[in-house]
Design an enzyme around this catalytic site. Structure first.
Site, PDB file in Angstrom:
ATOM      1  N   GLU A 102       1.733  -0.428  -4.828  1.00 37.54           N
ATOM      2  CA  GLU A 102       0.855   0.410  -5.311  1.00 37.54           C
ATOM      3  C   GLU A 102       1.500   1.716  -5.503  1.00 37.54           C
ATOM      4  O   GLU A 102       1.791   2.463  -4.533  1.00 37.54           O
ATOM      5  CB  GLU A 102      -0.225   0.591  -4.259  1.00 37.54           C
ATOM      6  CG  GLU A 102      -1.499   1.726  -4.648  1.00 37.54           C
ATOM      7  CD  GLU A 102      -2.024   2.370  -3.757  1.00 37.54           C
ATOM      8  OE1 GLU A 102      -2.962   2.817  -4.003  1.00 37.54           O
ATOM      9  OE2 GLU A 102      -1.418   2.468  -2.649  1.00 37.54           O
ATOM     10  N   ASP A 105       0.851  -1.215  -0.034  1.00 36.57           N
ATOM     11  CA  ASP A 105      -0.015  -0.012  -0.057  1.00 36.57           C
ATOM     12  C   ASP A 105       0.844   1.278  -0.011  1.00 36.57           C
ATOM     13  O   ASP A 105       1.837   1.429   0.796  1.00 36.57           O
ATOM     14  CB  ASP A 105      -0.942   0.136   1.223  1.00 36.57           C
ATOM     15  CG  ASP A 105      -1.844   1.065   1.143  1.00 36.57           C
ATOM     16  OD1 ASP A 105      -2.746   1.259   0.396  1.00 36.57           O
ATOM     17  OD2 ASP A 105      -1.837   1.980   2.227  1.00 36.57           O
TER      18      ASP A 105
HETATM   19  C1  NOJ Z   1      -4.596   2.952  -1.080  1.00 34.40           C
HETATM   20  C2  NOJ Z   1      -5.631   1.947  -0.696  1.00 34.40           C
HETATM   21  O1  NOJ Z   1      -5.944   1.293  -1.959  1.00 34.40           O
HETATM   22  C3  NOJ Z   1      -6.620   2.843  -0.335  1.00 34.40           C
HETATM   23  O2  NOJ Z   1      -7.887   1.971  -0.219  1.00 34.40           O
HETATM   24  C4  NOJ Z   1      -6.048   3.548   1.133  1.00 34.40           C
HETATM   25  O3  NOJ Z   1      -7.348   4.180   1.497  1.00 34.40           O
HETATM   26  C5  NOJ Z   1      -5.150   4.273   0.925  1.00 34.40           C
HETATM   27  N1  NOJ Z   1      -4.122   3.390   0.349  1.00 34.40           N
HETATM   28  C6  NOJ Z   1      -4.450   4.565   2.275  1.00 34.40           C
HETATM   29  O4  NOJ Z   1      -3.886   3.325   3.095  1.00 34.40           O
END
Ligand code: NOJ
Length: 527
Positions: free
Chosen positions: A265, A205
């Site tokens: 991500e 993440d």
């Molecule tokens: C990316 C995640 O996919 C999302 O759902 C989340 O709110 C943010 N990162 C913060 O962790």
């Protein structure tokens, strides 16, 4: 360990499960691991290689579980570690791997270490694990710098003793201080904890976060940019991933051939910004969000696909049409376009991710009442940003009945309503309503995944563009496979082929009697 030249993840189709919205095994209206275990045969029949589980850890759920209060356990509402182990066993029996979400940028304000930091004095060892600072202005009443929260408002919240702490997301998600020497070993232990349980890897993440500019000074551009900034894409972060890669590669195959993966991500402005994450010894993979960002336009999609090939093919940068953070493809592009896009996704070289419900053609639910909304962006922007609840509505499994089969009904009591309301008519999208219908979304995905498994050139490899008529997006995967989609309003001829393997919608015939592609229709062709 010998280099793995053909890792399983290079061409994998990974199915993203948002566990709270997938299947409820105990009737409390919240999806859970036992519910998911019951649906593994569905996933096996769909034909996916792996699942990515978004967070299932203990959490006060201020951001759908991305506010983690214990990284090494299962939220009791979702099950137990024993259920997790059972999931690993059941998926493995079906040849499916499990990728778990790792949230290293921030935790929850319920995390014991943040609670200790709050209770400790300014300047203490406990506070050093996070980013606490004094404020500016008279009485320190202004935030320490001008950084914005991704969810609206400032990225700082003040605590009773007058200090502020940094949170790039919700106030309930304090950012770790990755410059403190205790943080990296803590995450390495977390990595090993899940790897020891037999997972196939991690989704990381906010992988471009973690390190912030050491001075925590004002950002030159205090907007929500994906460009390198005071808070994103700091070069110190690459060393973290080199260390993690060594850990991943040190794990035995554990019943599956090939190494473990980690897919970052990384929201970025350009290929140049992404490239260092994928440098040798770095992250195995980062998501490719170009198809999410692109409009439904042939030149734009081609440019988006080419932009990625400038730094990596889809085996290192898996393709994505949607996820739990963005508006569903059916609503973004239209139903026919979303069907055509599914064939595009699965024909591109490399790995592809499917978000739960995409295979059912679920639309975004746009009319969730304000009182039922859960996304912190809705609250933090006073409702100006509607947020992401519309793509997280619990799955419809049955055409009718309580919660359309989302919750089990054989438990001797009426299940609680689903945690996010399902709209009337949701049952028309259900698995039960679609599975016998050869023209359904579900049948399209199932057939495409079966053909992809059987067709030797699909998955990892290369593509060669075909220059077709205006509005047509077409390429070949050599030898023997071609993809074409028509995004123009008039029908277009098909590229040369010996057989139409699959079409996302009905084809038409032109004046000469030859097959043609109508608008927003895609085909897979044998050549
Ligand atoms: C990316 C995640 O996919 C999302 O759902 C989340 O709110 C943010 N990162 C913060 O962790």
């Amino acid at each position: 360990m010998a280099a793995d030249n053909n890792p399983w993840w290079a061409g994998a189709v990974v199915y993203q499960v948002y566990p709270r919205s997938y299947a409820d095994g105990d009737g409390d209206g919240v999806g859970d691991l036992p519910g998911l275990i019951g649906r593994v045969p569905y996933l096996a029949a769909l034909g996916v290689d792996a699942i990515w589980l978004t967070p299932f850890y203990p959490s006060p759920l201020n951001d759908g579980g991305y506010d983690v209060s214990d990284y090494m356990d299962v939220d009791p509402r979702l099950g137990t570690l024993g259920d997790f182990d059972r999931l690993i066993g059941v998926t493995r029996n079906h040849g499916i791997r499990v990728i778990v979400d790792l949230v290293p940028n921030h935790c929850s304000w319920d995390h014991p270490l943040f609670k200790k930091a709050l209770a400790a004095a300014p300047g203490s060892h406990e506070r050093e694990l996070f980013l606490f600072r004094d404020g500016r202005g008279p009485d320190g009443a202004e935030p320490p710098n001008n950084w914005p929260s991704q969810f609206g408002g400032p990225a700082w919240t003040r605590v009773p003793d007058g200090q502020w702490y940094l949170h790039l997301f919700d106030a309930s998600q304090p950012d770790w201080n990755w410059r403190d020497p205790r943080v990296a070993p803590m995450f390495e232990e977390i990595l090993r904890f899940w790897l020891d349980r037999g997972i196939g890897g991690f989704r990381v993440d906010v992988a471009h976060g973690l390190f912030k500019d050491a001075t925590l000074g004002d950002a030159a551009d205090a907007s929500l940019t994906n460009r390198p900034s005071a808070y994103y894409h700091r070069p110190e972060v690459y060393a973290v991933y080199r260390d993690w890669r060594l850990i991943l590669d040190s794990y035995p195959a554990d019943g599956f051939p090939g190494s473990r993966t980690a897919v970052g991500e990384v929201w970025a402005d350009s290929a140049e910004t992404i490239a260092p994450y994928l440098a040798p010894g770095g992250l195995p993979q980062v998501f490719n969000f170009e198809l999410v960002k692109s409009r439904w336009s042939a030149p734009e999609l081609r440019a988006a696909i080419d932009a990625t090939h400038a730094f990596a093919d889809g085996s290192r940068a898996p393709w994505v049409l949607g996820n739990h953070d963005v508006v569903r493809p059916v609503t973004r592009w239209g139903k026919d376009a979303a069907r055509a896009a599914a064939l595009l996704l699965l024909a591109l070289p490399g790995s592809a991710y499917i978000y739960q419900g995409e295979e059912l053609g679920l639309p975004e639910v746009e009319d969730i009442p304000a009182a039922a909304r859960r996304d912190p962006t809705f609250r933090r922007t006073g409702g100006k940003v509607v947020g992401r609840d519309g793509c997280r509505v619990p799955m419809p499994w049955l055409a009718g009945g309580a919660s359309f089969g989302f919750s089990r009904t054989d438990l001797g009591f009426t299940p609680a309503p689903p945690w996010l309301p399902q709209p009337p008519g949701w049952g028309a999208y259900s698995v039960a309503a679609q599975q016998g219908d050869p023209d359904s979304f579900l049948s399209l995905y199932r057939t495409a995944l079966r053909l992809r498994r059987d067709h030797p050139v699909l998955g990892a490899g290369a593509l060669r563009w075909l220059d077709g008529p205006e509005g047509v997006l077409a390429f070949v995967r050599e030898p023997g496979f071609a993809f074409a989609a028509n995004l123009a309003s008039e029908p277009r001829p098909l590229p040369p082929h010996t057989e139409v393997l699959l079409a996302s919608g009905p084809l038409v015939t032109d004046e000469a009697g030859a097959l043609a592609l109508p608008r927003d229709t895609a085909v897979w062709l044998a050549q």
